[in-house]
Design a protein around this motif. Structure first.
Motif, PDB file in Angstrom:
ATOM      1  N   VAL A   1       0.745  -1.028  -0.151  1.00  0.00           N
ATOM      2  CA  VAL A   1       0.157  -0.134  -0.020  1.00  0.00           C
ATOM      3  C   VAL A   1       0.798   1.245  -0.103  1.00  0.00           C
ATOM      4  N   ALA A   2       1.929   1.340   0.938  1.00  0.00           N
ATOM      5  CA  ALA A   2       2.877   2.380   0.933  1.00  0.00           C
ATOM      6  C   ALA A   2       3.484   2.505  -0.490  1.00  0.00           C
ATOM      7  N   ALA A   3       4.063   1.619  -1.308  1.00  0.00           N
ATOM      8  CA  ALA A   3       4.483   1.528  -2.461  1.00  0.00           C
ATOM      9  C   ALA A   3       3.578   2.230  -3.604  1.00  0.00           C
TER      10      ALA A   3
ATOM     11  N   THR B   1      17.405  10.140   2.395  1.00  0.00           N
ATOM     12  CA  THR B   1      17.413  10.523   0.930  1.00  0.00           C
ATOM     13  C   THR B   1      16.313  10.120   0.302  1.00  0.00           C
ATOM     14  N   PHE B   2      15.651   9.208   0.611  1.00  0.00           N
ATOM     15  CA  PHE B   2      14.317   8.814  -0.066  1.00  0.00           C
ATOM     16  C   PHE B   2      13.336  10.097   0.168  1.00  0.00           C
TER      17      PHE B   2
ATOM     18  N   VAL C   1      11.755   4.713  11.080  1.00  0.00           N
ATOM     19  CA  VAL C   1      13.140   4.631  10.604  1.00  0.00           C
ATOM     20  C   VAL C   1      14.038   4.373  11.834  1.00  0.00           C
ATOM     21  N   MET C   2      13.955   4.811  13.065  1.00  0.00           N
ATOM     22  CA  MET C   2      14.563   4.396  14.154  1.00  0.00           C
ATOM     23  C   MET C   2      14.453   2.757  14.074  1.00  0.00           C
ATOM     24  N   SER C   3      13.328   2.302  14.034  1.00  0.00           N
ATOM     25  CA  SER C   3      13.097   0.764  14.187  1.00  0.00           C
ATOM     26  C   SER C   3      13.626   0.092  12.860  1.00  0.00           C
ATOM     27  N   LEU C   4      13.682   0.502  11.810  1.00  0.00           N
ATOM     28  CA  LEU C   4      14.268  -0.208  10.605  1.00  0.00           C
ATOM     29  C   LEU C   4      15.617  -0.043  10.679  1.00  0.00           C
TER      30      LEU C   4
ATOM     31  N   LEU D   1       6.958   6.508   4.535  1.00  0.00           N
ATOM     32  CA  LEU D   1       7.992   5.525   5.340  1.00  0.00           C
ATOM     33  C   LEU D   1       7.481   5.380   6.648  1.00  0.00           C
ATOM     34  N   TYR D   2       6.634   6.241   7.033  1.00  0.00           N
ATOM     35  CA  TYR D   2       5.896   6.170   8.490  1.00  0.00           C
ATOM     36  C   TYR D   2       5.295   4.755   8.546  1.00  0.00           C
ATOM     37  N   SER D   3       4.767   4.225   7.689  1.00  0.00           N
ATOM     38  CA  SER D   3       4.161   2.940   7.605  1.00  0.00           C
ATOM     39  C   SER D   3       5.079   1.903   7.198  1.00  0.00           C
ATOM     40  N   ALA D   4       5.773   2.328   6.129  1.00  0.00           N
ATOM     41  CA  ALA D   4       6.477   1.068   5.546  1.00  0.00           C
ATOM     42  C   ALA D   4       7.703   0.868   6.121  1.00  0.00           C
TER      43      ALA D   4
END
Lengths: 340, 353
Positions: free
Chosen positions: A318-320, B131-132, B88-91, B151-154
């Motif tokens: 979904v994010a993509a 960067t993204f 992002v911290m988690s990733l 990115l918040y969800s992904a």
């Protein structure tokens, strides 16, 4: 010029519908033996996403004014928790409880709308505070995992099966029993909401005001529109629809917990954006959002049908998709600028 | 009256005022409970390490302080916030632990590769996310918060994929070094101090700080003046991602594991709140890094106080949300106009009388 702008928007809508058809067709071919081709699979997408449909309608209205509302997921958790505690533990009648939930939705929207419309604070900041506030309030009410089974009226309403007339799409399952495809009551509610919002946006003064405010705030104000009031109304409408969505969601899940519906705001925003609503406001349509909801629903159904993939794949997909459509929108906007 | 106005007009007034307020609340609470009134400020050495509530706040607030550095730059340059920092911290933590433990391994005593490689990879992952985000915001002109929403969800979901839906434990003392103690001092404090000092030196000694502010105040004008606005915004997001990566590693090192679902949860609110409390306008432009840092520790002080009073961690965001709304509302132009009109009315009445 006007014709041209309409063209690029219809292109976006067509891309969306085509994407849905392709995605569903691929699902039908790949998971043919897992029952993906039955009509019930499609109806299940509606049943599982009726809440999302209501929320996406509200989100579209807010996004038309150029704003955004990321408090929806938490508000749904709050609604479910209120319903569960109110009906199960306190013993309030379900109808009264639903009215209370709707009133809380309106109040919540009014506060957010006041901050955005009249104080001119960025919608993201306001609704993010709202998001954490609602999630925290859910924990204040109860941190337990509750399920709804004692409130008989509510349970009965949720269990109503509306079967498809004339046995269209009926099939006999492995045990030799005839299965008639059905939908639930909350799907009807969600589709009614969709119809009403579609008519409101197209034919009422309020609906046209939303488009005008999102298109160009300054010229809308010069035309004599009350921009602040319109914005506030949009947020009230969004939170109200979100509360209806919360009731639908609750009828489907029949449970409440603090972590419920996390990431729901993402699905709602993605549905609206995929459906062709511009993030800058002024352009959009709930019909597009409907297809957006179908697409996000299809993605999660595909992931579930596969069975081997982790559930996080659906949120990544979904994010993509959201990313793809946002980039597409911005490319269209840049092209329009060049054309000028 | 004018003295008071001068005081409230200072840039650091808001953060320091809030800090004092929290401290007073603590003193009153301690006194009311019958404890020693200055309990909050006592620092002792127990088991060879510094101990005390103040140390605890400094220690636990390190992640927020590190995030606040990046967030301040992002807010200043692009007039929007990066809401992906928590994810992002988690990733970053998941990626680092995945490399150190090997894919699909839930618990390990032996590191699969040198520690430094894992840490660098985690930080690089943070930069990549930055960067993204930065590319979407700077080069495609997408609203910052919508761009970072992706990115918040992904990011959290990707982190879960990397860890194969498991919590990866690294039971090796060398990995715990970032989250434990060096001598008597907790390491996170040192890491945060290093980040802040480097950022301060770079911003003060080069023209970078000025560039970022000018881009934030007027993007087009600064481009005409010869600045590459897009590049500067992109750079701010990369720095923000870098900070999120470091904060993620520190947080993961504290618990010597990568718990993708819980690392950095609701840290984005804390980081944004820190920037707002620091007296920075969320509308971009001028910024004050010191203010943000003080703001960050104030947030942690509020959290610690709430926990000490007995508020559960699930409920704490309610109070923070209310605080952020109040601060932002006070800064809102409509409210400022109202107050200045009121004071003008009062002055006029005085002149007449």
């Amino acid at each position: 010029m006007k014709k041209k702008s309409r063209n690029s928007n219809t292109v976006l809508l067509f891309i969306t519908i085509a994407l849905f058809v392709v995605m569903y067709a691929v699902g039908c071919i790949v998971y043919k033996d897992k029952g993906f081709t039955h009509l019930q699979t499609f109806l299940n997408i509606l049943i599982n996403n009726s809440g999302l449909l209501c929320v996406a309608c509200g989100m579209t209205c807010v996004m038309l004014t150029g704003g955004i509302d990321i408090s929806v997921g938490s508000l749904i958790a709050l609604d479910c928790m209120l319903l569960a505690v109110g009906m199960e533990q306190v013993g309030i009648h379900p109808v009264l409880m639903c009215l209370i939930v709707l009133a809380i939705g309106i109040l919540f929207g009014a506060v957010q709308g006041f901050f955005v419309g009249y104080l001119g604070i960025q919608p993201f900041i306001v609704t993010m505070a709202g998001m954490f506030f609602a999630r925290g309030m859910t924990a204040v009410i109860s941190t337990a995992q509750l399920s709804i089974n004692k409130a008989t009226f509510f349970v009965n309403m949720a269990n109503i099966k509306l079967e498809v007339p004339f046995g269209i799409g009926a099939y006999t399952n492995r045990k030799g029993k005839l299965q008639v495809p059905y939908i639930r009551l909350h799907v009807v509610i969600a589709l009614l909401v969709l119809l009403v919002i579609f008519l409101v946006l197209r034919y009422t003064k309020f609906g046209r005001n939303l488009y005008a405010v999102g298109g160009n705030e300054v010229s809308a104000a010069m035309m004599g529109l009350n921009v602040k009031k319109t914005k506030m109304q949009a947020y009230i409408l969004a939170s109200f629809l979100c509360s209806i969505g919360g009731i639908c969601y609750c009828m489907n899940a029949m449970a409440a917990s603090v972590t419920q519906a996390t990431g729901f705001e993402m699905d709602a925003i993605a549905s609206s954006v995929i459906g062709g609503t511009l993030l800058t406001g002024g352009v959009g349509n709930v019909i597009g959002s409907f297809f957006g909801v179908l697409i996000t629903g299809t993605i999660s159904t595909l992931v579930k049908t596969n069975g081997k993939l982790l559930s996080s794949w659906s949120s990544i997909a979904v994010a993509a998709l959201l990313c793809f459509f946002i980039v597409l929108q911005s490319v269209f906007a840049l092209m329009k600028k060049r054309a000028k | 009256m004018s003295k008071l106005k001068k005081l409230t007009g200072r840039t650091l007034f808001l953060p320091i005022f809030c800090m004092l307020l929290v401290m007073c609340a603590n003193i009153i609470y301690d006194a009311a409970c019958g404890n020693f009134a200055l309990n909050f400020f006592t620092i002792s050495i127990q088991n060879g390490v510094l101990y005390g509530r103040l140390i605890d706040i400094l220690n636990r607030g390190s992640e927020i302080a590190i995030l606040a550095v990046g967030m301040t730059l992002v807010v200043s340059a692009s007039a929007g916030t990066d809401i992906s920092v928590g994810s992002v911290m988690s990733l970053a933590a998941s990626f680092c632990c995945m490399l150190l433990a090997g894919f699909g391994v839930s618990s390990t005593n032996e590191l699969q590769m040198p520690l430094i490689v894992g840490l660098l990879a985690g930080v690089l992952m943070g930069c990549l996310c930055g960067t993204f985000n930065g590319f979407l915001v700077a080069y495609l002109d997408i609203q910052p918060m919508v761009a970072t929403l992706i990115l918040y969800s992904a990011a959290r979901a990707i982190g879960l994929l990397l860890c194969n839906n498991l919590i990866v434990y690294i039971r090796n003392d060398s990995y715990a070094v970032l989250g434990k103690f060096i001598g008597p001092v907790p390491t996170p404090i040192l890491v945060a101090a290093a980040c802040v000092i480097i950022a301060l030196i770079v911003l003060k000694k080069t023209a970078l700080g000025l560039y970022i502010q000018s881009v934030g105040i007027n993007k087009r004008a600064s481009r005409i003046a010869g600045l590459n606005s897009r590049k500067i915004i992109l750079m701010c997001y990369i720095v923000c991602g870098l900070c999120a990566g470091i904060a993620g590693l520190v947080n993961s090192s504290r618990i010597t594991s990568a718990d993708s679902n819980n690392i950095g949860l609701s840290y984005e609110l804390d980081a944004i709140l820190a920037v707002a409390l620091g007296g920075n306008s969320l509308g971009g432009g001028k910024f004050n890094l010191i203010g943000s840092i003080i703001g960050a520790y104030t947030i942690q002080a509020i959290t610690t106080t709430l926990l000490a009073v007995g508020v559960s961690t699930d409920v704490a965001p309610v109070y923070k949300a209310i605080i952020v709304i109040i601060i932002v509302a006070v800064q809102a132009p409509a409210v400022k106009d109202y107050f200045s009109r009121q004071s003008a009315k009062r002055a006029a009445a005085k002149a007449r009388g």
